[in-house]
Design a protein around this motif. Structure first.
Motif, PDB file in Angstrom:
ATOM      1  N   VAL A  92     -37.891 -17.471 -98.684  1.00  0.00           N
ATOM      2  CA  VAL A  92     -38.310 -16.092 -98.836  1.00  0.00           C
ATOM      3  C   VAL A  92     -37.181 -15.169 -98.428  1.00  0.00           C
ATOM      4  CG1 VAL A  92     -40.739 -16.653 -98.460  1.00  0.00           C
ATOM      5  CG2 VAL A  92     -39.349 -15.968 -96.526  1.00  0.00           C
ATOM      6  N   TYR A  93     -37.240 -13.957 -98.943  1.00  0.00           N
ATOM      7  CA  TYR A  93     -36.237 -12.940 -98.636  1.00  0.00           C
ATOM      8  C   TYR A  93     -36.835 -11.911 -97.675  1.00  0.00           C
ATOM      9  CZ  TYR A  93     -33.631 -14.508-102.825  1.00  0.00           C
ATOM     10  OH  TYR A  93     -32.943 -15.220-103.759  1.00  0.00           O
ATOM     11  N   HIS A 116     -40.656 -10.088 -97.350  1.00  0.00           N
ATOM     12  CA  HIS A 116     -41.741 -10.977 -97.787  1.00  0.00           C
ATOM     13  C   HIS A 116     -42.904 -10.957 -96.801  1.00  0.00           C
ATOM     14  CE1 HIS A 116     -43.387 -14.413 -99.999  1.00  0.00           C
ATOM     15  NE2 HIS A 116     -43.789 -14.852 -98.828  1.00  0.00           N
ATOM     16  N   CYS A 132     -45.112 -10.076-104.162  1.00  0.00           N
ATOM     17  CA  CYS A 132     -43.707  -9.873-103.806  1.00  0.00           C
ATOM     18  C   CYS A 132     -42.786 -10.274-104.963  1.00  0.00           C
ATOM     19  CB  CYS A 132     -43.354 -10.681-102.566  1.00  0.00           C
ATOM     20  SG  CYS A 132     -44.271 -10.178-101.096  1.00  0.00           S
ATOM     21  N   THR A 133     -41.785  -9.436-105.186  1.00  0.00           N
ATOM     22  CA  THR A 133     -40.809  -9.681-106.240  1.00  0.00           C
ATOM     23  C   THR A 133     -39.426  -9.755-105.615  1.00  0.00           C
ATOM     24  OG1 THR A 133     -42.143  -8.404-107.778  1.00  0.00           O
ATOM     25  CG2 THR A 133     -39.858  -8.807-108.404  1.00  0.00           C
ATOM     26  N   LYS A 134     -38.720 -10.853-105.883  1.00  0.00           N
ATOM     27  CA  LYS A 134     -37.358 -10.999-105.355  1.00  0.00           C
ATOM     28  C   LYS A 134     -36.432 -10.010-106.072  1.00  0.00           C
ATOM     29  CE  LYS A 134     -37.338 -15.713-103.651  1.00  0.00           C
ATOM     30  NZ  LYS A 134     -38.610 -16.202-103.482  1.00  0.00           N
ATOM     31  N   THR A 135     -35.588  -9.334-105.280  1.00  0.00           N
ATOM     32  CA  THR A 135     -34.715  -8.292-105.787  1.00  0.00           C
ATOM     33  C   THR A 135     -33.350  -8.439-105.125  1.00  0.00           C
ATOM     34  OG1 THR A 135     -36.661  -6.864-105.908  1.00  0.00           O
ATOM     35  CG2 THR A 135     -34.552  -5.782-106.087  1.00  0.00           C
ATOM     36  N   TYR A 195     -33.584  -9.166-101.085  1.00  0.00           N
ATOM     37  CA  TYR A 195     -34.805  -8.725-100.413  1.00  0.00           C
ATOM     38  C   TYR A 195     -35.980  -8.835-101.376  1.00  0.00           C
ATOM     39  CZ  TYR A 195     -34.087  -4.294-102.929  1.00  0.00           C
ATOM     40  OH  TYR A 195     -33.913  -3.353-103.897  1.00  0.00           O
ATOM     41  N   GLU A 196     -37.187  -8.603-100.848  1.00  0.00           N
ATOM     42  CA  GLU A 196     -38.385  -8.622-101.675  1.00  0.00           C
ATOM     43  C   GLU A 196     -39.108  -7.292-101.561  1.00  0.00           C
ATOM     44  OE1 GLU A 196     -41.005 -12.001-101.479  1.00  0.00           O
ATOM     45  OE2 GLU A 196     -39.351 -13.336-100.959  1.00  0.00           O
ATOM     46  N   CYS A 203     -42.809  -5.752-101.945  1.00  0.00           N
ATOM     47  CA  CYS A 203     -44.194  -6.229-101.915  1.00  0.00           C
ATOM     48  C   CYS A 203     -45.166  -5.059-101.881  1.00  0.00           C
ATOM     49  CB  CYS A 203     -44.428  -7.092-100.670  1.00  0.00           C
ATOM     50  SG  CYS A 203     -43.291  -8.478-100.487  1.00  0.00           S
TER      51      CYS A 203
END
Length: 156
Positions: free
Chosen positions: A1-2, A5, A64-67, A79-80, A82
């Motif tokens: 996870v970033y 999260h 959550c979307t990874k960015t 980062y994420e 959410c």
């Protein structure tokens, strides 16, 4: 996870007794392993009178979307993003306050009182763990870490 999260665990507590009786309940987090840097994780406890929330294993309730974003020419910040906790846990109220997850040992994350209706009452509690996003490069210090522990529920 970033960083950014969030994860959630749902706990259903049933209080039994005469109508109007009160039952105290305490929630503790027993950390068995935490190799994140101190202060990187926060925990909060929420309460909802009825479930109404579907928690599916391996599906993140917070969407959550990874960015990634370039910090400079040589670094990319991971980062994420959410959904905020209040929206994801629609109608749930926070019990106590957010606090940092300790590195080891057992610590209390909240207490509550349940008032019994018609000989029993179910209340749903949600423990939310968030990997704090410091808006700085956390790639080298915070990624690829692990947290292990259990939530302990007892009469209070």
């Amino acid at each position: 996870v970033y960083p950014g999260h969030k994860e959630v665990a749902e706990i259903k507590v049933t209080a039994e007794g005469d109508t109007g009786a009160e039952a105290g309940v305490a929630f503790k987090y027993k950390v068995t392993s935490n190799d994140f840097p101190e202060g990187s994780l926060k925990v909060s406890l929420y309460k909802k009178e009825d479930s109404g929330i579907t928690i599916t294993p391996n599906v993140n309730l917070f969407g959550c979307t990874k960015t990634s974003a370039a910090e400079d020419a040589s670094k990319v910040k991971l980062y994420e993003e959410c959904t905020d906790t209040a929206s994801a846990l629609s109608g749930a109220e926070i019990i106590g306050s957010e606090q940092n997850v300790q590195q080891t040992g057992t610590f209390e994350i909240g207490r509550d009182t349940i008032t019994v209706d018609d000989s029993s009452k179910d209340v749903y509690y949600y423990v939310v763990i968030e990997f704090k996003d410091t808006n700085k490069d956390q790639n080298d210090t915070d990624l690829a870490k692990n947290l292990k522990g259990t939530i302990e529920v007892s009469a209070a």
